[in-house]
Design a protein around this motif. Structure first.
Motif, mmCIF file in Angstrom:
data_model
loop_
_atom_site.group_PDB
_atom_site.id
_atom_site.type_symbol
_atom_site.label_atom_id
_atom_site.label_comp_id
_atom_site.label_asym_id
_atom_site.label_seq_id
_atom_site.Cartn_x
_atom_site.Cartn_y
_atom_site.Cartn_z
ATOM 1 N N LYS A 3 17.097 4.073 14.382
ATOM 2 C CA LYS A 3 15.829 3.075 14.355
ATOM 3 C C LYS A 3 14.643 4.091 13.253
ATOM 4 C CE LYS A 3 11.926 1.658 17.265
ATOM 5 N NZ LYS A 3 11.360 1.289 18.614
ATOM 6 N N LEU A 4 14.007 3.026 12.618
ATOM 7 C CA LEU A 4 13.070 3.238 11.654
ATOM 8 C C LEU A 4 11.729 2.744 11.969
ATOM 9 C CD1 LEU A 4 12.072 4.465 9.095
ATOM 10 C CD2 LEU A 4 12.728 2.405 8.042
ATOM 11 N N ASN A 5 10.529 3.545 12.301
ATOM 12 C CA ASN A 5 9.236 2.936 12.667
ATOM 13 C C ASN A 5 8.619 3.179 11.145
ATOM 14 O OD1 ASN A 5 8.989 2.370 15.512
ATOM 15 N ND2 ASN A 5 9.858 4.281 15.463
ATOM 16 N N VAL A 6 7.958 2.159 10.792
ATOM 17 C CA VAL A 6 7.041 2.454 9.529
ATOM 18 C C VAL A 6 5.671 1.939 9.846
ATOM 19 C CG1 VAL A 6 6.481 1.239 7.212
ATOM 20 C CG2 VAL A 6 9.165 1.264 7.937
ATOM 21 N N LEU A 7 5.054 3.237 9.652
ATOM 22 C CA LEU A 7 3.411 3.156 10.119
ATOM 23 C C LEU A 7 2.662 2.864 8.753
ATOM 24 C CD1 LEU A 7 1.072 3.744 12.081
ATOM 25 C CD2 LEU A 7 1.243 6.190 11.421
ATOM 26 N N THR A 9 -0.541 1.991 6.725
ATOM 27 C CA THR A 9 -1.947 2.187 6.953
ATOM 28 C C THR A 9 -2.735 1.696 5.831
ATOM 29 O OG1 THR A 9 -1.894 4.353 6.295
ATOM 30 C CG2 THR A 9 -1.514 4.205 8.518
ATOM 31 N N THR A 10 -2.006 1.574 4.688
ATOM 32 C CA THR A 10 -2.795 1.453 3.640
ATOM 33 C C THR A 10 -3.317 -0.368 3.597
ATOM 34 O OG1 THR A 10 -2.873 1.453 1.184
ATOM 35 C CG2 THR A 10 -0.954 0.907 1.964
ATOM 36 N N GLY A 11 -4.441 -0.569 2.911
ATOM 37 C CA GLY A 11 -5.053 -1.743 2.835
ATOM 38 C C GLY A 11 -4.672 -2.418 1.241
ATOM 39 N N GLU A 12 -3.861 -1.638 0.585
ATOM 40 C CA GLU A 12 -3.491 -2.155 -0.803
ATOM 41 C C GLU A 12 -2.151 -3.027 -0.768
ATOM 42 O OE1 GLU A 12 -2.684 1.186 -3.600
ATOM 43 O OE2 GLU A 12 -3.949 2.673 -2.069
ATOM 44 N N LYS A 13 -2.944 -4.172 -1.118
ATOM 45 C CA LYS A 13 -1.758 -5.432 -1.378
ATOM 46 C C LYS A 13 -0.330 -5.115 -2.082
ATOM 47 C CE LYS A 13 -2.274 -9.123 -3.988
ATOM 48 N NZ LYS A 13 -2.851 -10.347 -4.498
ATOM 49 N N ASP A 14 -0.640 -4.501 -3.350
ATOM 50 C CA ASP A 14 0.552 -4.244 -4.038
ATOM 51 C C ASP A 14 1.529 -3.243 -3.237
ATOM 52 O OD1 ASP A 14 -0.094 -5.799 -6.067
ATOM 53 O OD2 ASP A 14 -0.954 -4.295 -7.439
ATOM 54 N N VAL A 15 1.061 -2.305 -2.613
ATOM 55 C CA VAL A 15 1.889 -1.365 -1.908
ATOM 56 C C VAL A 15 2.672 -1.962 -0.782
ATOM 57 C CG1 VAL A 15 2.009 0.441 -0.210
ATOM 58 C CG2 VAL A 15 0.652 0.574 -2.311
ATOM 59 N N ALA A 16 2.003 -3.149 -0.258
ATOM 60 C CA ALA A 16 2.643 -3.799 0.987
ATOM 61 C C ALA A 16 3.869 -4.657 0.130
ATOM 62 C CB ALA A 16 1.479 -4.756 1.383
ATOM 63 N N LEU A 17 3.396 -5.432 -0.874
ATOM 64 C CA LEU A 17 4.309 -6.438 -1.330
ATOM 65 C C LEU A 17 5.394 -5.834 -2.299
ATOM 66 C CD1 LEU A 17 1.596 -9.296 -2.542
ATOM 67 C CD2 LEU A 17 3.185 -9.092 -0.716
ATOM 68 N N ARG A 18 5.168 -4.658 -2.905
ATOM 69 C CA ARG A 18 6.072 -4.495 -4.114
ATOM 70 C C ARG A 18 6.881 -3.000 -3.327
ATOM 71 N NH1 ARG A 18 4.855 -7.075 -8.473
ATOM 72 N NH2 ARG A 18 2.926 -7.697 -8.832
ATOM 73 N N MET A 19 6.368 -2.559 -2.256
ATOM 74 C CA MET A 19 7.133 -1.480 -1.876
ATOM 75 C C MET A 19 7.680 -1.602 -0.404
ATOM 76 S SD MET A 19 8.599 1.088 -1.219
ATOM 77 C CE MET A 19 8.903 2.720 -0.443
ATOM 78 N N ILE A 20 6.733 -1.892 0.730
ATOM 79 C CA ILE A 20 7.096 -1.816 2.066
ATOM 80 C C ILE A 20 7.873 -3.153 2.268
ATOM 81 C CG2 ILE A 20 6.040 -1.968 4.255
ATOM 82 C CD1 ILE A 20 3.436 -0.560 3.386
ATOM 83 N N PHE A 21 7.348 -4.091 2.259
ATOM 84 C CA PHE A 21 8.072 -5.511 2.547
ATOM 85 C C PHE A 21 9.438 -5.419 1.816
ATOM 86 C CE2 PHE A 21 3.765 -7.720 3.165
ATOM 87 C CZ PHE A 21 3.493 -6.925 4.074
ATOM 88 N N VAL A 22 9.666 -4.977 0.294
ATOM 89 C CA VAL A 22 10.906 -5.155 -0.248
ATOM 90 C C VAL A 22 11.965 -4.100 0.440
ATOM 91 C CG1 VAL A 22 11.810 -4.681 -2.271
ATOM 92 C CG2 VAL A 22 9.913 -5.760 -2.345
ATOM 93 N N LEU A 24 11.873 -3.002 3.787
ATOM 94 C CA LEU A 24 12.235 -3.491 4.901
ATOM 95 C C LEU A 24 13.160 -4.559 4.842
ATOM 96 C CD1 LEU A 24 8.802 -3.525 6.862
ATOM 97 C CD2 LEU A 24 10.767 -1.714 6.700
ATOM 98 N N MET A 25 13.034 -5.409 4.091
ATOM 99 C CA MET A 25 13.787 -6.394 3.927
ATOM 100 C C MET A 25 15.307 -6.160 3.456
ATOM 101 S SD MET A 25 12.510 -9.553 5.246
ATOM 102 C CE MET A 25 13.442 -10.822 4.507
#
Length: 111
Positions: A3-7, A9-22, A24-25
């Motif tokens: 199991k992976l939990n991803v915390l 915390t950043t409010g940076e849109k590019d980090v979310a769209l170009r790293m985290i969400f990619v 995770l998918m």
């Protein structure tokens, strides 16, 4: 079970769209983890509340089977609790659950 939990915390849109969400998918599609859980905490809650594209991506994560939960203290402070709950995200106080994840041996990464 892996199991992976991803915390998140950043409010940076590019980090979310170009790293985290990619990641995770890809991780979900390729079966790298048996379970994936995204935790919205701090400024990421504000970003979800303010950005329609982020909310659309969150919906895709949920549709893929990734679980998402959000820190209620954070969503309350940014006044986005209702909006985030309407997305199908479990909003609750996260201090104790996060501590349980850390003590369980599950993997945790933070962005």
């Amino acid at each position: 079970m892996k199991k992976l939990n991803v915390l998140w915390t950043t409010g940076e849109k590019d980090v979310a769209l170009r790293m985290i969400f990619v990641y995770l998918m890809d991780a979900k599609a390729n079966g790298w983890w048996d379970e994936i859980n995204l935790i919205i905490w701090g400024p990421s809650a504000k970003l979800v509340g303010e950005n329609r594209l982020i909310r659309q991506e969150i919906d895709l994560l949920l549709q893929s089977g990734i679980t998402i939960e959000a820190c209620q203290a954070c969503t309350d402070s940014y006044k986005v609790t209702g909006l985030i709950s309407q997305l199908g995200i479990n909003v609750h106080f996260m201090g104790e659950p996060l501590t349980e994840y850390l003590n369980s041996g599950d993997k945790l990464i933070t962005f």
